[in-house]
Design an enzyme around this catalytic site. Structure first.
Site, PDB file in Angstrom:
ATOM      1  N   ALA A  38       0.826  -1.254  -0.005  1.00  0.00           N
ATOM      2  CA  ALA A  38      -0.054  -0.225   0.013  1.00  0.00           C
ATOM      3  C   ALA A  38       0.942   1.269  -0.098  1.00  0.00           C
ATOM      4  O   ALA A  38       0.476   2.254  -0.525  1.00  0.00           O
ATOM      5  CB  ALA A  38      -0.970   0.245   1.155  1.00  0.00           C
ATOM      6  N   ALA A  39       1.943   1.372   0.590  1.00  0.00           N
ATOM      7  CA  ALA A  39       2.706   2.688   0.807  1.00  0.00           C
ATOM      8  C   ALA A  39       3.120   3.080  -0.517  1.00  0.00           C
ATOM      9  O   ALA A  39       3.325   2.464  -1.664  1.00  0.00           O
ATOM     10  CB  ALA A  39       3.990   2.343   1.617  1.00  0.00           C
ATOM     11  N   PRO A  40       3.251   4.496  -0.745  1.00  0.00           N
ATOM     12  CA  PRO A  40       3.058   5.481   0.121  1.00  0.00           C
ATOM     13  C   PRO A  40       1.479   5.944   0.608  1.00  0.00           C
ATOM     14  O   PRO A  40       1.350   6.716   1.424  1.00  0.00           O
ATOM     15  CB  PRO A  40       3.688   6.544  -0.298  1.00  0.00           C
ATOM     16  CG  PRO A  40       3.397   6.448  -1.757  1.00  0.00           C
ATOM     17  CD  PRO A  40       3.641   5.126  -2.088  1.00  0.00           C
ATOM     18  N   GLY A  41       0.381   5.258   0.111  1.00  0.00           N
ATOM     19  CA  GLY A  41      -0.686   5.370   0.423  1.00  0.00           C
ATOM     20  C   GLY A  41      -2.025   6.306  -0.429  1.00  0.00           C
ATOM     21  O   GLY A  41      -3.069   6.282  -0.098  1.00  0.00           O
TER      22      GLY A  41
ATOM     23  N   LYS B  12      -2.978   5.290  -3.616  1.00  0.00           N
ATOM     24  CA  LYS B  12      -4.220   4.480  -3.982  1.00  0.00           C
ATOM     25  C   LYS B  12      -5.186   4.072  -2.792  1.00  0.00           C
ATOM     26  O   LYS B  12      -6.274   3.930  -2.982  1.00  0.00           O
ATOM     27  CB  LYS B  12      -3.528   3.021  -4.716  1.00  0.00           C
ATOM     28  CG  LYS B  12      -2.539   3.166  -5.879  1.00  0.00           C
ATOM     29  CD  LYS B  12      -2.345   2.266  -6.306  1.00  0.00           C
ATOM     30  CE  LYS B  12      -1.106   2.420  -7.445  1.00  0.00           C
ATOM     31  NZ  LYS B  12      -0.064   2.800  -6.961  1.00  0.00           N
TER      32      LYS B  12
ATOM     33  N   CYS C 292       4.397  -0.575 -12.195  1.00  0.00           N
ATOM     34  CA  CYS C 292       4.903   0.774 -12.740  1.00  0.00           C
ATOM     35  C   CYS C 292       6.114   0.400 -13.914  1.00  0.00           C
ATOM     36  O   CYS C 292       7.157   1.146 -13.707  1.00  0.00           O
ATOM     37  CB  CYS C 292       5.301   1.778 -11.870  1.00  0.00           C
ATOM     38  SG  CYS C 292       6.522   1.369 -10.617  1.00  0.00           S
TER      39      CYS C 292
END
Length: 606
Positions: A287-290, A292, A429
């Site tokens: 999840a980081a950096p958050g 999404k 990415c």
């Protein structure tokens, strides 16, 4: 009380065997460098001369002016087998060398959202556009001067290369340049209602952004009107350019209170295809950096409606405890009660049991499963070259090869935690098919017909994308190209068979063309790969007695598959790769071993 002594304190002497203090070493150097002082106290003390060595040396280059080229990158993507990239190579490569524009997303459930959008449309868009139009002639003239200076420097001998000073911020230009443009600037001076704008205070790097000027505008392909915005200036330009200070402060203040989130444009795409509802249980594995995660929370609250709280939950997982704090800081801006943060390796995310649901799970033996899973896995990141300039010098094929196994493990664990009928979005990415289509193909093999690729080409028709590929070439660490696993015969340099494209028979039912690749020059963004997977039934457990049962993650489908690919690359990017790829861990014995599902057998982890 203070105890005093009349005995004089002896002067501290440096012992020859003890190190001299830092200050003492600095004073000794100063005394050696300075000329001897005169005995006459009326004479001024001679000044120390500043030398251009060490910390005093002038900076010859900046982070933004680093070379944006990599011969290995060019050779790889010209031969890997991506038709869209090869056909549009010039536009594709030119876009990667330019700065990434600033993009942000306005919170759709923020109570002051209409006022923020109105401020953007009625104030910042016309003011920035008016200032640029008023000073466009000066900007173009300054850009021409920079090109002339570069050409002159290239023609001059190395010893005679002129030193062209860059005007510091707030300082005026040289007298010659100001006099040559005084008439032009007077003719096109901005009106009194506009903010101050002086292109000559910009450095060369910042002026390069002004060459591709566009006023702030809403992303046309984003489903919600005026919810996502883009601005031509990069994040560095927006921070350093004094002419954009008001706009920068506005974005920062709105970001701090949760009114908007600074997020790359292509990073907004994976949550859009998840179709999150207010009652869904959502898992974000990496999840980081958050950004999404906040987008998923906003979608959940938006579906719940104004004044209602969603009944679902978003569990954001991150392996790095420090990044968990950053993740929580991002989510706390929304003040949502539907957010949980966990700290686990994504490929070993534990089963969660909820015994307080007797109607669904009377004995509390069934693990909790999720309606939606986002697997934005660690990758080589060559889709972020527009903002991570240092990656130009670090990129190599070993990054993708070393992360392939971890990516498969993380995504497969996500499918195991997904409900039958649920949806998982796999994204990276990276442009590399070894990290994209190869991972999806391996997931489909292991799930044995219980997972399929969803065709979402009809969604968001204005969002330009290229279809996934079913054939590609694999390059080993020595630079040798292989079209299939049978062509790979190097000894001691093993590559797993899952890196290679599927057979023609497999390609027919896998439908890898339904995956999507987003190229940077299509919408002036970064690069991304997105694949939407639908789970139709529970994944069958591996049957050791069935000879037709497909091999799992850590098992070798070929004798050469058993060895590691690139341990250095895995250890540097994903700290859990060494533990996740270990084949020497003991398996749970007794009843736990009998009850263990395919996940535990796959990775030999109790």
């Amino acid at each position: 009380t203070v105890r005093t002594s009349t005995t004089a304190t002896p002067k501290k002497q440096n012992h020859p065997s003890l190190p001299i203090s830092i200050m003492g070493r600095r004073n000794d150097k100063r005394q050696r460098d300075e000329p001897a002082e005169s005995d006459n106290p009326n004479l001024p003390r001679p000044k120390r001369m500043r030398t251009n060595t060490g910390d005093n040396a002038p900076r010859t280059s900046t982070w933004a002016s680093a070379k944006r080229e990599n011969a290995a990158f060019e050779a790889y993507y010209k031969g890997v087998g991506l038709p869209a990239v090869e056909a549009e190579w010039d536009e594709f490569y030119a876009s990667l060398t330019r700065n990434l524009p600033t993009t942000f997303r306005v919170n759709p459930v923020f109570h002051l959202r209409p006022m923020i959008v109105q401020r953007l449309k009625d104030h910042f868009v016309p003011v920035i556009a008016r200032n640029y139009a008023a000073q466009q002639q000066i900007i173009q003239q300054r850009l021409a001067e920079i090109e002339a200076e570069k050409a002159q420097a290239a023609l001059a001998p190395p010893s005679e290369t002129p030193d062209v000073p860059v005007p510091a911020e707030g300082e005026g230009s040289s007298s010659s340049s100001s006099s040559s443009s005084s008439g032009d600037s007077a003719a096109v001076a901005p009106s009194a209602t506009t903010t101050s704008f002086n292109p000559r205070t910009l450095s060369d790097d910042l002026l390069a952004d002004w060459e591709f000027f566009e006023p702030p505008q809403a992303l046309s392909w984003f489903p919600e009107e005026d919810a996502a915005w883009t601005f031509f200036a990069s994040r560095g330009t927006l921070k350093k350019d004094s002419n954009l200070k008001e706009f920068h402060e506005f974005i920062k203040s709105c970001n701090d209170v949760g009114a908007l989130t600074r997020q790359e444009a292509v990073s907004m795409i994976p949550p859009l295809f998840m179709d999150v509802k207010a009652d869904h249980a959502v898992l974000d594995l990496c999840a980081a950096p958050g950004s999404k995660t906040t987008q998923l929370l906003e979608a959940m609250h938006l579906d719940a409606g104004v004044g209602n709280l969603p009944s679902g939950v978003v569990i954001a997982n991150e392996i790095d405890d420090k990044r968990c704090y950053m993740l929580t800081h991002q989510a706390n801006r929304l003040s949502s009660p539907s957010y949980i943060c966990t700290n686990h390796p994504a490929q070993f995310f534990p089963n969660v049991y909820l015994p307080h649901h007797p109607e669904d799970n009377p004995k509390g033996e069934k693990p909790f499963l999720f309606d939606r899973v986002l697997a934005d896995v660690p990758c080589s990141g060559d889709g972020t070259l527009r903002k991570n300039f240092d990656l130009w010098g670090k990129w190599s094929i070993n990054l993708g090869l070393g992360l392939h196994k971890v990516q498969v493990q993380v995504a497969f664990r996500g499918l195991q935690l997904l409900k039958a009928g649920g949806r998982m979005v796999y994204s990276t990415c990276s442009f590399n098919p070894v990290e994209d289509e190869a991972v999806v193909a391996e997931l489909l093999r292991r799930c044995r017909g219980t997972v399929e690729v969803v065709d979402v080409s009809s969604l968001y028709p204005t969002l330009r994308r290229t279809p996934g590929v079913s054939t590609w070439r694999v390059q080993d660490k020595t630079g040798k190209w292989c079209d299939s696993f049978d062509q790979f015969t190097q000894k001691g340099k093993a590559l797993p068979s899952s890196l290679f494209p599927p057979s023609p028979e497999e390609a027919q039912w896998m439908h890898l063309e339904r995956a999507m690749r987003f190229l940077p020059h299509h919408h002036n963004t970064g690069g991304f790969f997105v694949c939407v997977l639908h789970k139709t039934a529970e994944i069958p457990k591996r049957d050791d007695a069935d000879p037709e049962s497909l091999p799992l993650a850590s098992e070798a489908s070929h004798p050469s598959d058993a060895s590691e690919i690139s341990g250095d690359a895995e250890a540097s990017i994903c700290p859990t790769s060494s533990s996740s790829s270990s084949s020497s861990s003991s398996v749970v014995e007794g009843e736990k071993e009998k009850e263990a599902d395919g996940w535990y057998k796959t990775f030999n982890r109790p």
